[in-house]
Design a protein around this motif. Sequence first.
Motif, short mmCIF file in Angstrom:
data_model
loop_
_atom_site.label_atom_id
_atom_site.label_comp_id
_atom_site.label_asym_id
_atom_site.label_seq_id
_atom_site.Cartn_x
_atom_site.Cartn_y
_atom_site.Cartn_z
N UNK A 116 -8.24 2.38 19.10
CA UNK A 116 -8.05 3.18 17.88
C UNK A 116 -8.33 2.36 16.62
N UNK A 117 -7.81 1.14 16.58
CA UNK A 117 -7.98 0.32 15.39
C UNK A 117 -9.44 0.01 15.10
N UNK A 118 -10.20 -0.34 16.14
CA UNK A 118 -11.62 -0.64 15.95
C UNK A 118 -12.39 0.61 15.52
N UNK A 130 -14.20 1.30 2.78
CA UNK A 130 -13.86 -0.11 2.73
C UNK A 130 -13.25 -0.56 4.05
N UNK A 131 -13.27 -1.86 4.26
CA UNK A 131 -12.69 -2.42 5.48
C UNK A 131 -11.18 -2.43 5.35
N UNK A 132 -10.46 -1.74 6.22
CA UNK A 132 -9.01 -1.69 6.09
C UNK A 132 -8.32 -2.87 6.76
N UNK A 133 -7.09 -3.09 6.38
CA UNK A 133 -6.19 -3.96 7.12
C UNK A 133 -5.47 -3.09 8.14
N UNK A 134 -5.61 -3.43 9.42
CA UNK A 134 -5.10 -2.59 10.50
C UNK A 134 -3.91 -3.28 11.15
N UNK A 135 -2.78 -2.60 11.19
CA UNK A 135 -1.59 -3.13 11.84
C UNK A 135 -1.79 -3.08 13.35
N UNK A 153 -7.25 -7.33 11.40
CA UNK A 153 -5.97 -6.98 11.99
C UNK A 153 -4.83 -7.82 11.39
N UNK A 154 -3.67 -7.20 11.24
CA UNK A 154 -2.48 -7.91 10.75
C UNK A 154 -1.34 -7.67 11.73
N UNK A 193 -0.18 2.39 12.55
CA UNK A 193 0.04 3.22 13.73
C UNK A 193 1.53 3.48 13.90
N UNK A 194 1.87 4.74 14.12
CA UNK A 194 3.27 5.14 14.15
C UNK A 194 3.91 5.00 15.52
N UNK A 195 3.13 4.74 16.54
CA UNK A 195 3.67 4.64 17.90
C UNK A 195 2.86 3.63 18.69
N UNK A 196 3.41 3.23 19.82
CA UNK A 196 2.70 2.30 20.70
C UNK A 196 1.78 3.09 21.63
#
Length: 239
Positions: A116-118, A130-135, A153-154, A193-196
């Motif tokens: 999902x993040x990618x 823009x390039x986001x910072x992804x948790x 990624x953070x 992301x709100x869930x695992x």
Amino acid sequence: VQDAASSPEPGSRGDEGSQRRCREEICQILGEIQAPLWPLLLRLCHWLLPKLLTRMFLSVRLHQGQLKMVLQAARTVGSPARALPAPGTPGIHPGMPPLQPEVPLVFLCSHQSPLDGLLLSFLLLSQGVGLPRVVVSTRTSPRLRSVLQRLGGIFLPSGMAPTWSEQDEGLPEAVLDAYVQEVLRSRQPLVLFLEEPLAFPRLAESARRWLLRLLRALHDGAVPDVLLVPVGIAYDVPP
């Protein structure tokens, strides 16, 4: 951060050596949260990801209505130098909200797959947002964590307590608060992301902590407001 770093500890005397150790600890915590972006790796992934998607999925469909909402939100928080179009300007919808140049974008997303993040990063970058910072989840191998940090990624720092408690907050939490405020001030898009993935659909403890940082940034006046944009990725069969 200064308050947390100056809190008394057993055996500490506040000398120059302890201050140096504290600075080193802060740098270590920041290194666990993020790493400098690697442009070459970003370009490689931007070229490779579409080829990977065509091999993994029979088709990839983009919801045009949701894309329109995302792009409208990005226009709403356009750059401060961008002039507000006059009423009646071609291409400007009369119901479009006015520009809010000091407001950062935060995308809230469900989490069904580690991809999902990618996928969201690729979509937002290719659409000019823009390039986001992804948790990213902390349950990641050290090598993969290092690669994801180079891609934006953070992570939560490792020194944080397993469950949140205001009494247990220390230097890692203070550094994370300061980091989130700087990300919001710089108006980098943030994906939360709100869930695992592959878990029971409920608010994850890590998401709860990131949301707390957003609320604190607003309470402390780091930014005047935050524009929350719900997004989602659906799969017939999650990879």
